[in-house]
Write a protein that holds these residues in place. Structure first.
Motif, PDB file in Angstrom:
ATOM      1  N   ALA A  90      44.435 -12.127  56.039  1.00 44.30           N
ATOM      2  CA  ALA A  90      44.475 -10.665  55.969  1.00 44.30           C
ATOM      3  C   ALA A  90      44.814 -10.197  54.557  1.00 44.30           C
ATOM      4  O   ALA A  90      44.204  -9.246  54.039  1.00 44.30           O
ATOM      5  N   ILE A  91      45.773 -10.860  53.917  1.00 45.01           N
ATOM      6  CA  ILE A  91      46.176 -10.475  52.571  1.00 45.01           C
ATOM      7  C   ILE A  91      45.039 -10.703  51.577  1.00 45.01           C
ATOM      8  O   ILE A  91      44.744  -9.846  50.740  1.00 45.01           O
ATOM      9  N   PHE A  92      44.368 -11.863  51.679  1.00 44.82           N
ATOM     10  CA  PHE A  92      43.268 -12.144  50.751  1.00 44.82           C
ATOM     11  C   PHE A  92      42.103 -11.180  50.963  1.00 44.82           C
ATOM     12  O   PHE A  92      41.441 -10.773  50.001  1.00 44.82           O
ATOM     13  N   ARG A 106      42.721 -10.077  63.315  1.00 46.55           N
ATOM     14  CA  ARG A 106      42.632 -11.538  63.305  1.00 46.55           C
ATOM     15  C   ARG A 106      43.542 -12.189  64.355  1.00 46.55           C
ATOM     16  O   ARG A 106      43.508 -13.405  64.522  1.00 46.55           O
ATOM     17  N   GLY A 107      44.380 -11.372  65.021  1.00 48.56           N
ATOM     18  CA  GLY A 107      45.175 -11.915  66.122  1.00 48.56           C
ATOM     19  C   GLY A 107      46.655 -12.088  65.838  1.00 48.56           C
ATOM     20  O   GLY A 107      47.302 -12.931  66.466  1.00 48.56           O
ATOM     21  N   LEU A 108      47.204 -11.296  64.902  1.00 48.14           N
ATOM     22  CA  LEU A 108      48.638 -11.359  64.589  1.00 48.14           C
ATOM     23  C   LEU A 108      49.185  -9.936  64.540  1.00 48.14           C
ATOM     24  O   LEU A 108      48.672  -9.091  63.797  1.00 48.14           O
ATOM     25  N   ILE A 109      50.224  -9.671  65.323  1.00 43.79           N
ATOM     26  CA  ILE A 109      50.825  -8.343  65.346  1.00 43.79           C
ATOM     27  C   ILE A 109      52.045  -8.321  64.435  1.00 43.79           C
ATOM     28  O   ILE A 109      52.975  -9.129  64.592  1.00 43.79           O
ATOM     29  N   LEU A 110      52.010  -7.406  63.461  1.00 37.76           N
ATOM     30  CA  LEU A 110      53.110  -7.198  62.531  1.00 37.76           C
ATOM     31  C   LEU A 110      53.399  -5.697  62.459  1.00 37.76           C
ATOM     32  O   LEU A 110      52.800  -4.905  63.174  1.00 37.76           O
ATOM     33  N   ARG A 111      54.292  -5.328  61.569  1.00 40.22           N
ATOM     34  CA  ARG A 111      54.650  -3.916  61.408  1.00 40.22           C
ATOM     35  C   ARG A 111      54.836  -3.638  59.922  1.00 40.22           C
ATOM     36  O   ARG A 111      55.212  -4.534  59.164  1.00 40.22           O
ATOM     37  N   ASN A 112      54.521  -2.416  59.520  1.00 36.57           N
ATOM     38  CA  ASN A 112      54.728  -2.068  58.122  1.00 36.57           C
ATOM     39  C   ASN A 112      55.734  -0.921  57.997  1.00 36.57           C
ATOM     40  O   ASN A 112      55.924  -0.132  58.933  1.00 36.57           O
ATOM     41  N   VAL A 113      56.397  -0.854  56.856  1.00 35.31           N
ATOM     42  CA  VAL A 113      57.357   0.212  56.561  1.00 35.31           C
ATOM     43  C   VAL A 113      56.938   0.845  55.244  1.00 35.31           C
ATOM     44  O   VAL A 113      56.807   0.157  54.223  1.00 35.31           O
ATOM     45  N   VAL A 114      56.716   2.165  55.246  1.00 30.86           N
ATOM     46  CA  VAL A 114      56.257   2.859  54.037  1.00 30.86           C
ATOM     47  C   VAL A 114      57.156   4.040  53.691  1.00 30.86           C
ATOM     48  O   VAL A 114      56.763   4.930  52.958  1.00 30.86           O
ATOM     49  N   TYR A 115      58.380   4.074  54.233  1.00 31.83           N
ATOM     50  CA  TYR A 115      59.317   5.113  53.848  1.00 31.83           C
ATOM     51  C   TYR A 115      59.686   4.948  52.382  1.00 31.83           C
ATOM     52  O   TYR A 115      59.674   3.848  51.839  1.00 31.83           O
TER      53      TYR A 115
END
Length: 440
Positions: free
Chosen positions: A432-434, A394-403
């Protein structure tokens, strides 16, 4: 050549020749690069096909002043034409390095004033470890070599900084970690005291911490934690090293995160925001008593140096970067826009079923994804992976952490972000969340 033809050519060259850092080699070969960036301005980056993204991570937590600042290019060009590079070995020097060292001494808290330049965060970390060990050696205590660090911490990927990092997957990458690093519970000061008693205070050179843990999930210290650690360090004659690579230069709404917790470390490590990613640059800053003792007790040559320590062009860029930050009140903007963004994310929390804790300081923050908002129970599947992927589409760059048991989305947009861009950030993330929530 069309944009798509260019992209396909670049994908094939990328797959054949470019080994990507912190990436899946198999995925690279199968799918090629996820995005091939072409240009950037403000808080936005654009790929070779012309698709525009809001850079919610400021790339790697580091493009603090935003993209496309012509003043930085002009400062670099001027220095490149005047004196691109000279060595700083054997007492040689140059004006940009001298002036940037003085500026860093001015803006850091307390009496931090001795500046050693590097090319980035991992070099800064490894240099800091060598400095503290050398410090104790010349002070007649060569047995003080161990460095106590926190679990969940990230300090870099050089040999020493990998060993200092408290994230298991980085340790599993290599077959040989450097000795002399001890990891403790990241939230309990008593764990530090216990480690001192077990290891022996006369063997410990320093305590090492990120004031705010970044890559480990944007974890904030419990109230009073860092002040108690500072007190214990003083009690046992142990140096305190603060790794401000991510949290420094306005990221938290103050110039340095240590200022939030009213502590002055003996050694401060910095990189990233020092140049906003426009050029490779880092530094280690020593407190007055450490600096003066090194001058007093060191004999002969300081046998630590990097080819690009005090690189004139890099230092000229660093100076201009700080000037822009100060002239445009970006540290204050980080606080104001950070509070606004967090407030909107907390509103989003109420509108969804899967958003748990929202935490932030300035423009660095995290959003936990949960199955149950009251108990904090997690989904078995890591939903943050899906949300980050949908946000990118959708045009937004984020990052996730799954440690560990984490299912966390982290963010750190450029400090120049404005209210309109904050609203765009939240709208895209909400969509994105919905989308992920409705698919459960």
């Amino acid at each position: 050549m069309s944009n798509e033809t260019l992209r396909q050519e670049l994908v094939e060259l990328d797959k054949k020749y470019f080994i990507h850092p912190t990436s899946s080699l198999q995925d690279q070969q199968e799918n090629g690069p996820g995005i091939i960036f072409d240009k950037a301005e403000g808080v936005y980056v654009t790929d070779v096909n012309g698709k525009k993204y809001l850079e919610g991570m400021a790339s790697l937590w580091n493009v603090n002043i935003g993209y496309g600042r012509k003043e930085i290019a002009e400062a670099a060009k001027e220095q490149l034409e005047k004196c691109a590079y000279v060595s700083s070995f054997t007492g040689l020097s140059n004006e940009p390095a001298i002036r940037l060292a003085a500026k860093i001494a001015e803006i850091t808290p307390g009496d931090l004033n001795g500046v050693f330049f590097t090319s980035g965060g991992s070099e800064s970390n490894d240099s800091a470890y060598k400095f503290v060990r050398h410090y104790w050696k010349v002070k007649g205590k060569p047995e003080k070599t161990k460095i106590i660090a926190r679990e969940r911490a990230y300090h870099g990927v050089a040999s020493g900084s990998t060993s200092a990092t408290g994230i298991k997957s980085f340790h599993e990458f290599t077959t040989s970690l450097a000795p002399g690093f001890v990891h403790i519970d990241p939230d309990d000061p008593d764990a530090f005291r216990k480690a001192i008693e077990e290891e022996g205070a006369d063997t410990i050179a320093a305590f090492l911490t990120e004031p705010i843990q970044g890559a480990g999930g944007v974890n904030f210290p419990k109230e009073g934690y860092l002040k108690e650690i500072r007190k214990i360090c003083d009690e046992y004659d142990i140096l305190f090293i603060a790794d401000e690579v991510i949290s420094g230069f306005g990221r938290t709404g103050k110039m340095f995160a240590c200022e939030h917790y009213d502590i002055v470390p003996d050694v401060m490590i910095m990189a990233k925001g020092i140049s906003s990613g426009y050029i490779q640059l880092g530094a280690v800053v020593l407190r007055e008593h450490v600096h003066q003792d090194l001058i007093k007790y060191s004999k002969g040559v300081l046998m630590h140096g990097l080819t690009y320590s005090g690189h004139p062009t890099a230092c000229a860029v660093g100076l201009k970067n700080i000037e822009i930050m100060e002239n445009e009140n970006m540290v204050e903007n980080s606080k104001v826009m950070g509070d606004l963004l967090a407030s909107k994310l907390k509103e989003l929390q109420k509108e969804t079923d899967i958003v748990g804790e929202v935490r932030h300081l300035g423009l660095v923050g995290a959003i936990e994804l949960v199955k149950n908002q009251e108990t904090g129970e997690r989904f078995k599947e890591k939903l943050s992976v899906k949300v980050v992927a949908k946000a990118r589409e959708r045009g937004l760059i984020l990052r996730n952490v799954v440690y560990w048991d984490k299912d966390t989305i982290v963010y750190s947009p450029p400090l120049c972000i404005n209210e309109k861009e904050v609203n765009e950030f939240v709208d895209i993330l909400k969509g994105a969340i919905f989308e992920v929530q409705t698919s459960l």
